[in-house]
Scaffold this motif. Sequence first.
Motif, mmCIF file in Angstrom:
data_model
loop_
_atom_site.group_PDB
_atom_site.id
_atom_site.type_symbol
_atom_site.label_atom_id
_atom_site.label_comp_id
_atom_site.label_asym_id
_atom_site.label_seq_id
_atom_site.Cartn_x
_atom_site.Cartn_y
_atom_site.Cartn_z
ATOM 1 N N GLN A 106 -45.684 0.208 29.381
ATOM 2 C CA GLN A 106 -45.708 1.645 29.649
ATOM 3 C C GLN A 106 -47.098 2.214 29.363
ATOM 4 O O GLN A 106 -47.612 3.052 30.102
ATOM 5 C CB GLN A 106 -44.653 2.343 28.770
ATOM 6 C CG GLN A 106 -43.219 2.030 29.203
ATOM 7 C CD GLN A 106 -42.168 2.573 28.256
ATOM 8 O OE1 GLN A 106 -42.370 2.604 27.043
ATOM 9 N NE2 GLN A 106 -41.020 2.984 28.788
ATOM 10 N N VAL A 118 -41.482 -2.302 37.831
ATOM 11 C CA VAL A 118 -40.555 -1.265 37.390
ATOM 12 C C VAL A 118 -40.266 -1.384 35.887
ATOM 13 O O VAL A 118 -39.680 -0.484 35.283
ATOM 14 C CB VAL A 118 -39.272 -1.299 38.262
ATOM 15 C CG1 VAL A 118 -38.360 -2.426 37.842
ATOM 16 C CG2 VAL A 118 -38.557 0.022 38.264
ATOM 17 N N HIS A 139 -41.810 1.546 33.791
ATOM 18 C CA HIS A 139 -41.425 2.942 34.036
ATOM 19 C C HIS A 139 -41.477 3.742 32.724
ATOM 20 O O HIS A 139 -40.975 3.286 31.704
ATOM 21 C CB HIS A 139 -40.007 2.985 34.616
ATOM 22 C CG HIS A 139 -39.648 4.326 35.175
ATOM 23 N ND1 HIS A 139 -39.300 5.389 34.387
ATOM 24 C CD2 HIS A 139 -39.605 4.779 36.448
ATOM 25 C CE1 HIS A 139 -39.035 6.445 35.159
ATOM 26 N NE2 HIS A 139 -39.211 6.087 36.414
ATOM 27 N N PRO A 186 -37.485 2.161 31.904
ATOM 28 C CA PRO A 186 -37.925 0.811 32.316
ATOM 29 C C PRO A 186 -36.713 -0.032 32.649
ATOM 30 O O PRO A 186 -35.691 0.056 31.989
ATOM 31 C CB PRO A 186 -38.641 0.284 31.068
ATOM 32 C CG PRO A 186 -38.080 1.084 29.931
ATOM 33 C CD PRO A 186 -37.788 2.447 30.500
ATOM 34 N N ARG A 207 -30.406 8.848 37.346
ATOM 35 C CA ARG A 207 -31.244 8.126 38.301
ATOM 36 C C ARG A 207 -30.400 7.339 39.311
ATOM 37 O O ARG A 207 -30.727 7.269 40.492
ATOM 38 C CB ARG A 207 -32.213 7.191 37.561
ATOM 39 C CG ARG A 207 -33.248 6.532 38.471
ATOM 40 C CD ARG A 207 -34.417 5.969 37.671
ATOM 41 N NE ARG A 207 -35.158 7.032 37.021
ATOM 42 C CZ ARG A 207 -36.235 7.617 37.543
ATOM 43 N NH1 ARG A 207 -36.717 7.226 38.716
ATOM 44 N NH2 ARG A 207 -36.837 8.577 36.891
#
Lengths: 383, 383, 383, 383
Positions: free
Chosen positions: C113, C309, C312, C316, D353
């Motif tokens: 991150q 990804v 994120h 995450p 999400r």
Amino acid sequence: MPARDTVEIGLNRFARRGYDLDEVSIVPSRRTRDVDDVSTAWQIDAFRFEIPLVTSPSDAVVSPATAIAVGQAGGLGVLNAEGLWTRYDDPLPVYRQLREAGAEAPPPVSLLQQVYAEPVKADLIGARIKEMRDAGVTTAVRVSPQHTELLAPTVLAAGVDLLVIQGTIVSAEHVTTQGAALNLKSFIADLDVPVIVGGAANYTTALHLMRTGAAGVIVGVGADSFSTGDAVMGIRVPLASAIADAAAARRDYLDETGGRYVHVIANGRIETSGAIARALACGADAVQLGEPLRAAREAPASGVWWDSVAAHPRLPRGGTSAPVPARGSLEQLLLGPAETSDGRTNLFGALRRTMAKTGYRDLKEFQRVDLVIGGAPAGDSAD
Amino acid sequence: MPARDTVEIGLNRFARRGYDLDEVSIVPSRRTRDVDDVSTAWQIDAFRFEIPLVTSPSDAVVSPATAIAVGQAGGLGVLNAEGLWTRYDDPLPVYRQLREAGAEAPPPVSLLQQVYAEPVKADLIGARIKEMRDAGVTTAVRVSPQHTELLAPTVLAAGVDLLVIQGTIVSAEHVTTQGAALNLKSFIADLDVPVIVGGAANYTTALHLMRTGAAGVIVGVGADSFSTGDAVMGIRVPLASAIADAAAARRDYLDETGGRYVHVIANGRIETSGAIARALACGADAVQLGEPLRAAREAPASGVWWDSVAAHPRLPRGGTSAPVPARGSLEQLLLGPAETSDGRTNLFGALRRTMAKTGYRDLKEFQRVDLVIGGAPAGDSAD
Amino acid sequence: MPARDTVEIGLNRFARRGYDLDEVSIVPSRRTRDVDDVSTAWQIDAFRFEIPLVTSPSDAVVSPATAIAVGQAGGLGVLNAEGLWTRYDDPLPVYRQLREAGAEAPPPVSLLQQVYAEPVKADLIGARIKEMRDAGVTTAVRVSPQHTELLAPTVLAAGVDLLVIQGTIVSAEHVTTQGAALNLKSFIADLDVPVIVGGAANYTTALHLMRTGAAGVIVGVGADSFSTGDAVMGIRVPLASAIADAAAARRDYLDETGGRYVHVIANGRIETSGAIARALACGADAVQLGEPLRAAREAPASGVWWDSVAAHPRLPRGGTSAPVPARGSLEQLLLGPAETSDGRTNLFGALRRTMAKTGYRDLKEFQRVDLVIGGAPAGDSAD
Amino acid sequence: MPARDTVEIGLNRFARRGYDLDEVSIVPSRRTRDVDDVSTAWQIDAFRFEIPLVTSPSDAVVSPATAIAVGQAGGLGVLNAEGLWTRYDDPLPVYRQLREAGAEAPPPVSLLQQVYAEPVKADLIGARIKEMRDAGVTTAVRVSPQHTELLAPTVLAAGVDLLVIQGTIVSAEHVTTQGAALNLKSFIADLDVPVIVGGAANYTTALHLMRTGAAGVIVGVGADSFSTGDAVMGIRVPLASAIADAAAARRDYLDETGGRYVHVIANGRIETSGAIARALACGADAVQLGEPLRAAREAPASGVWWDSVAAHPRLPRGGTSAPVPARGSLEQLLLGPAETSDGRTNLFGALRRTMAKTGYRDLKEFQRVDLVIGGAPAGDSAD
């Protein structure tokens, strides 16, 4: 060909549903029978065997000596005509090297690739066959489809009884742009000895191989527990279904020829007496065993295991394994008595008992035994 | 016989789809009930039991003393008339030997083979039965089908209440070329005591065994978690399906006889109170338990486990296991209270609660409870 | 859209039945063929590739240098235009940091991150593309749907050959209340370079993405073995079914346009040569690979793995993994020879062999190969 | 009630086929949406919540303080009116004792049985409710069906907002021979506060509980990963199917009443954000969570877990577990941000999400999302 269960995996893309041997089980029926009244004999061409066993042509378990021992126990030992015994005048140091490399972990594939790089010698093929013949057992050697035309004359001249043409996947119609491919049909027609050919994976290939004139067809692509053909090639043959399909091909071919019975020999992760019984119950006439025999005291690699395709120079895909301890003599493994209850000793004595407990007298009758799908294997929470 | 789900495993080769007990679960229905209003009693012939328990005739858990304790707790203890207690005047040194050999690992099969080589003595059979009778409980002993004719007179003369004729797989029609086989039907017709017979694995065998005149039929081939019959013989009996099939045979036989109700006793890897509830929900009248009782403080082998078929001289196939620690007295295992939540203590108190939570008053009603297939067992990711 | 198998999970609530790649296998058919007669080439728009490989745009495996190496080996390397190479002038210290943090355990998500919090620089995008172009290979970079409009001008100005618009889940119709969403259809219509877009998970989304004018559609949500999208979002895409559905969309779109063929690129836990063969057999034109390439000696993260990804900032969900040892050069991983038999080296040589053993000449034909559902993967009991 | 898939497990004995939450997955549909445009709010009676969370009434995770924190984060905390906080004036020493006993292994069931032997005090119930009310959050406490009539007056007098009547299995029709059973329907009709009642396991029980006048029905028997109800009682509720069945009951009841909407609250091994999304996708209006909250820094048992039924004096059956390390504050667990990607942090941010990626605006719409059965969970081969 009638349709079997199909699954629509996505829109308009279908797959057949296949079953592995360990998904299928035998159900005792209404009758039981004395063990002593049961016969496990089978006969292919003029050759009769007391147990329905054909060995894998794996160097890890078959030397001329073990082929003889298998024959004496009532089965058929198959020596690899393209293996260590025909590449090396004295293969014992090579075995020693593999055994030492494989003592703790499976022997490295690169070492296999290296020892199999040695060329095959025609005179050694003849000598090995002679050694087996002299012992008085039925002799059989395996050649690969690629080298069949090259090696067959030598093999036949040495007086082999049965010729096994075996590759991982063999078809009756090999297409090549490099000269002419082996025409199995005309090749077999010209031979004086019966031929076993395979492996085949479905009804169509099995039927086509039967039409070449073969006396036996090997079903399955030879996967043992250590095989990685699934990961390497994406190919998997659920063996119970493949055997049943090949048995259907056998029936149809019997009908179309008005009586030629081609034997179906099952090959692939058959490692316990339970699995042998299942394979025959699904329709096989005999089983091809490799890995289970490595626990015999006589096994030339002393318990180390590799499949010949593990030595492929560019795409190795057979399995290898560190050694298991010996469980007894080859005869004890095949005919008992057992001192353990894991299905790995007294392999054919157990088959005889299964036949008795389900009330069948011979293997041909036993192919009709009731089957069940489902149920967890017992013993999976064993200590 | 109506058709159940079948699967075409290969062309024209079919298998029935069977379900194991742990694939089936009980679904609470619209009603609940007080635990105290529930009865778990059952009755076979003139004998009534407060809990639907028949013990396996395993020497690892049944001595005359534990058979008595089971009877006092409301169940039926079955002593093996061909076990250690009838082979040895004093079997305690043999138990000690097996316990010591099995302290860390399962006791070796070869030792089992050795201690069971000692012959059975008729006088010991009489003495053991007398010991149990004197305690005032219902008495039952097991004989094998092979030795039934030889041993039955001794057993009956000793005044047994129930005779259990049990082998791994028993049929109503045993075929032999060696003299005459036991004719169960005429044998049972001549007896004054009720007979429980088995194991049977499907509708047909169960129905045929019911027609012999038996009071109870054992369903299942006796596999516990340590069993290897699947690996050794390729035989597997998905128990939920086998029980339901036998219950159908019970209904059909009830109809064909105009009212004879033959009890179905489920046998095979029933090791928790949850499994007991499932077996009864599938249609069993009682369960046969062996391995779960080895955790009783009174168990003669102190927690070591073996099944009698593990001692077979040529093809051992039952399981063996190193000891588990005692979980409490036999009474506590059967009737509680529990101090653990693993389904292995208070086996029949838990059954009573399941019946209450699903609103049923007695076992016969409970056989109609709703079932569901699917769902992972809870607890499988437990620490 | 025709119906596929559906399941009623509860009253009036239905789910489709989907299949994963490893549930499906390839069945050898009646014919075999020489390996040398097989082609694995494919072509998208004007670009031809010798192997059907598109790399994942993962920084763990794709640097400008490895993209070039992939191109030279016959595949298409895709650099992430929003990854480390465009955020850092010199990403090598960042790689070192991740490698050190991930030496024993997977690199911590919080570190990912942190390093991805650095902004993307437009000039670095241009420089990286130039480096790849100068090496003479087909160039491709990936942008996220969210940043497509912002970054595309820079990417196109740098002369990229193919634009990859890729997010975990991309639809042709993104709804937003915050200004206008990217209209893929008009955006693609205005471009001079072909676009690959995805991931899509079913027939409808795939068809809608094809209608945007894309040259290729990525099918699958990018799950590798280390992915946790299933646990985090409850979303799972059984890939064999998704590929077959997308292939059906490709056929229908081909029909509705009278001849536009949109390529289907499969993405998601394709980690062995066996899985590559299965994906193509289910109907894919090419596969997108990430994790398997981390074992290349040239992999910029030296065997550590993370999916983009996983970085994120709030949720995450991609996987990360400690490093695997190098298995050889990138070229060896893709084209062999292999010295192991685990399906992770000689990925496309193995594909060629599978095609030969099943008798197919090219990828388009191979999409019709026979499939089977069922059978345990071999090797699962390997030492 | 329309029929769902049934299986004939044996002759004439049928079982319904049920699906667990982790067999079902969500499939992205053709549309995507901005995360900021999605609402996860729900409302039961007059009470609106920003996240569809009802806590389990487990002492391991709910104290008055954590109930307040849950309320402040947008969910509904439920305190057990028959738990440690109403048995002990100061439960902190008891928590300490359990934590110390459970530091390495799960706390022993016998210790749980012992600390829950202390009687419930009415005045403590009042004091705990007051504490929560004073903090300004919606208050709810749980009573067992057995003690509802005894405790309800105290609970109501203390001004609770919602009453939760919850047992493992609750029916609308409890049969007893000991005096009169609780009549839920007349009991609820007399109350001024809305009632949530459960657990129910199928359509019929859910419908009957809806007809009692409850505002919400809990579906599932509360099994967490550590539960042993399956082993103890043979009861299993495949949750995806149970939720869908209860949602069908909700629809039918809505129709039969011309508009009463009873909320379905799913309970049972919902431990990740993925599972939350699946439960809602199957038709639940909210989820009941216990075990996942033990990783909150504020959890009163500091990460140790037990379910209240684990303390049963005669038949303990809930699970217990040694502590997990804290993953962050309760707010972070519920609303993020996450620093791990295992689906155990940012539980409801992940839900938002998933709704965005599948194009849904609110929970009611999201109940229609496409589902798929099959596919292995990703990540199962993770390091």
